[in-house]
Every structure is written in structure tokens, then in C-alpha cells.
Design a protein around this motif. Sequence first.
Motif, mmCIF file in Angstrom:
data_model
loop_
_atom_site.group_PDB
_atom_site.id
_atom_site.type_symbol
_atom_site.label_atom_id
_atom_site.label_comp_id
_atom_site.label_asym_id
_atom_site.label_seq_id
_atom_site.Cartn_x
_atom_site.Cartn_y
_atom_site.Cartn_z
ATOM 1 N N ASP A 224 38.583 38.323 41.295
ATOM 2 C CA ASP A 224 37.745 39.045 40.596
ATOM 3 C C ASP A 224 36.299 38.476 40.042
ATOM 4 O OD1 ASP A 224 38.378 37.736 38.761
ATOM 5 O OD2 ASP A 224 39.057 39.505 37.611
ATOM 6 N N SER A 226 34.991 37.405 37.447
ATOM 7 C CA SER A 226 35.511 35.909 37.099
ATOM 8 C C SER A 226 36.190 34.776 37.078
ATOM 9 C CB SER A 226 36.642 36.341 35.296
ATOM 10 O OG SER A 226 37.644 37.526 35.587
ATOM 11 N N HIS A 227 36.643 35.347 38.708
ATOM 12 C CA HIS A 227 37.773 33.551 39.420
ATOM 13 C C HIS A 227 39.066 33.967 39.188
ATOM 14 C CE1 HIS A 227 33.780 32.595 41.075
ATOM 15 N NE2 HIS A 227 33.437 32.703 39.782
ATOM 16 N N GLN A 228 39.470 35.166 38.498
ATOM 17 C CA GLN A 228 41.011 35.888 38.356
ATOM 18 C C GLN A 228 41.315 36.560 39.600
ATOM 19 O OE1 GLN A 228 41.267 36.765 34.283
ATOM 20 N NE2 GLN A 228 41.092 35.431 33.256
#
Length: 328
Positions: A224, A226-228
Motif C-alpha cells: 500500500d 505506506s509500503h506495507q
Amino acid sequence: LVKGPKDRYRKRFTSVFYTRILSNGEYFDRDWLVYSEQLDRVFCFGCKLFTKGHRKGQLANEGCNDWSHMTNRLKDHETSVDHVLSMTNWYELRSRLEKHQTIDKAAQRQLEKEKDHWRKVLFRIVCIVKFLAKHNLAFCGTNGKLYEDSNGNFLGLVEMLAEFDPVIQEHVRRITNEETHAHYLDHKIQNELLHLLASAIRSEIIKKIKSSKYFSVILDCTSDASHQEQMSLIIRYEKELKLLDLDINDVRGQGYDNGSNMKGTHQGLQRKLLDVNPRAFYSACGCHSLNLTLCDMAKTCGRAKDFFGIIQRIYTKFSNSTKKWHIL
């Protein structure tokens, strides 16, 4: 309710008490008699509703549970002056309510009009949520107020509907004039509606899966903002399948990306699922395999001409094998 629980004298409420037998043998329904299963007592609906203060008789107050003498108590109550007066008031009110001729009929009409307005507002808000979710569009912006810059797609669609839709136009007018604080436009309402829609869709999908009996499991992750890593469906040691009330023995196929924790033949999810159900045939994701192949070729090839020539040949071979696979 036909029968209630027995008391210490082995007596109890029965549906016979709902019927009054007149002296001429006719049967008359006691529509005013109400039985509380929780309290194990009977009440007079009319007297309970229209009696002011404490009057004589348990039926109009705390209720009666003297089942041994209930027949006589009911006869005494239904012939009393207070009961006749209460029932007269009840029948008159019921008739006026059916004809909309009560003293507060103007307030009743306004109440129904307001209820209809909010139903229409919520219907349009749900339609906006469905549209944004279906097209995978962001809801919120950096601002959460109407008619301000960067307030997001959700509020933007509300502003657009207010240009021609009278219901949303009235709703926005109330918000801007601070006539209402319940506007149903903040992010909490959006998340709640999304959750309700997602639950309904999931229930429908599960219903279709159960009707087909056999199914396969495909998992993948995407990052996503937020790089999660976000996974669309998480299955761990068949617990998620049990939570969804799906039988893991009905799985006939599984496919994942090329992560070792997923496709590993010894410790990956592939092996753990095969240990439970050997019929869950594993097939690697062709798109991921091709992508990794091209990335490795890009690193090893020195000339761009050779690189794109090899890509063309592999793509042709991959397409032909995919067609054969679909035919099989």
C-alpha cells in the motif's frame, strides 16, 4: 406461546386464557391480554397503557401470575369500570391512528417526512461508497470539509450531486447552515459502510463457493501507500478456512507467487496444505515466473537487441504454452 412454566402448585399460563366464553356460549378474543415470558405474568395492555397512577388490580400494575384463580380474575377485570374506560380510550386512539386524525397529526406527518428524507440521504451516500469502492478510488483527501480544496473524491461527489439532486441539496444546506450535526459524511461512516458492504459481498462469495463444493486458493500481496504488504485473503494452517466455514478437503488447487514461504515444497504453505489435503494441486503463478525470468535476463544480457529478441521468443513460447494449458 401455548404454555408457560409450571409454578410450585404445578399450575401455569396457557393460551386458553386468551379466549373469553360468554354466557350464550360464544367465544370472544381477549386482545387486551398480554403474557410476559420473562416475568411469567399477564397484563392488561389497555389498562397498562392508559392508567394514570396505581389502580386496583394486578393486571393494570405489576401483573398477575395466580394461575389457579386466573379465570375468575380475568372475568372480574374485564367487567370493571376502569378496564372499560381504558379500552374505550385505546380503541378510539387506534381508530384515529389508522385514519391519521390524532391531535398531533401535523407532527406525525413531519416526522414521516423527516424519516423519508434521511432514508433517501443514506441511500445516496451508500451509492457513492459503492461507486468509489467498485472503481478502486480513494475516498478522503487532505481536507475533510465540503467546498474546500483537496477534500477527496467522496465529498467531491456529494458536492456534484448537490448541483442537481434536491435531496442532497437540502442535506448540504442543513450542514452548511449548521442546522444538523448528523451529516453521515465523515470517514467513520465511510469505513462502516465499506465494512458492511464487504461483509455482504464475502457472504455472497462464500455462498457461491459452497454451492460449487470444490474450490482453489490463490493468495498474493501488494504494497500500500505506506509500503506495507496487504493480502486479500490470509489462510494460515487452514484456520481461516474454518472461520469461513469452508471445508479444506474440498480444495482442488492452490497457486501463489514465488516466495519461499508460500511455494516452499518442504516448509511453505504449499506443503502444509498438501499435508492436510493431497488433492490440492499446486501450480506456480505464470506471470510471476515470467517476470522473474525477464528480470534475470535483463541483468545478464549485455546488448539491448539480444535482450528484446529473447523476450519476444520467450513471450511467444509462454503464450503458446498458456493456450495449451487452457485447452487441457
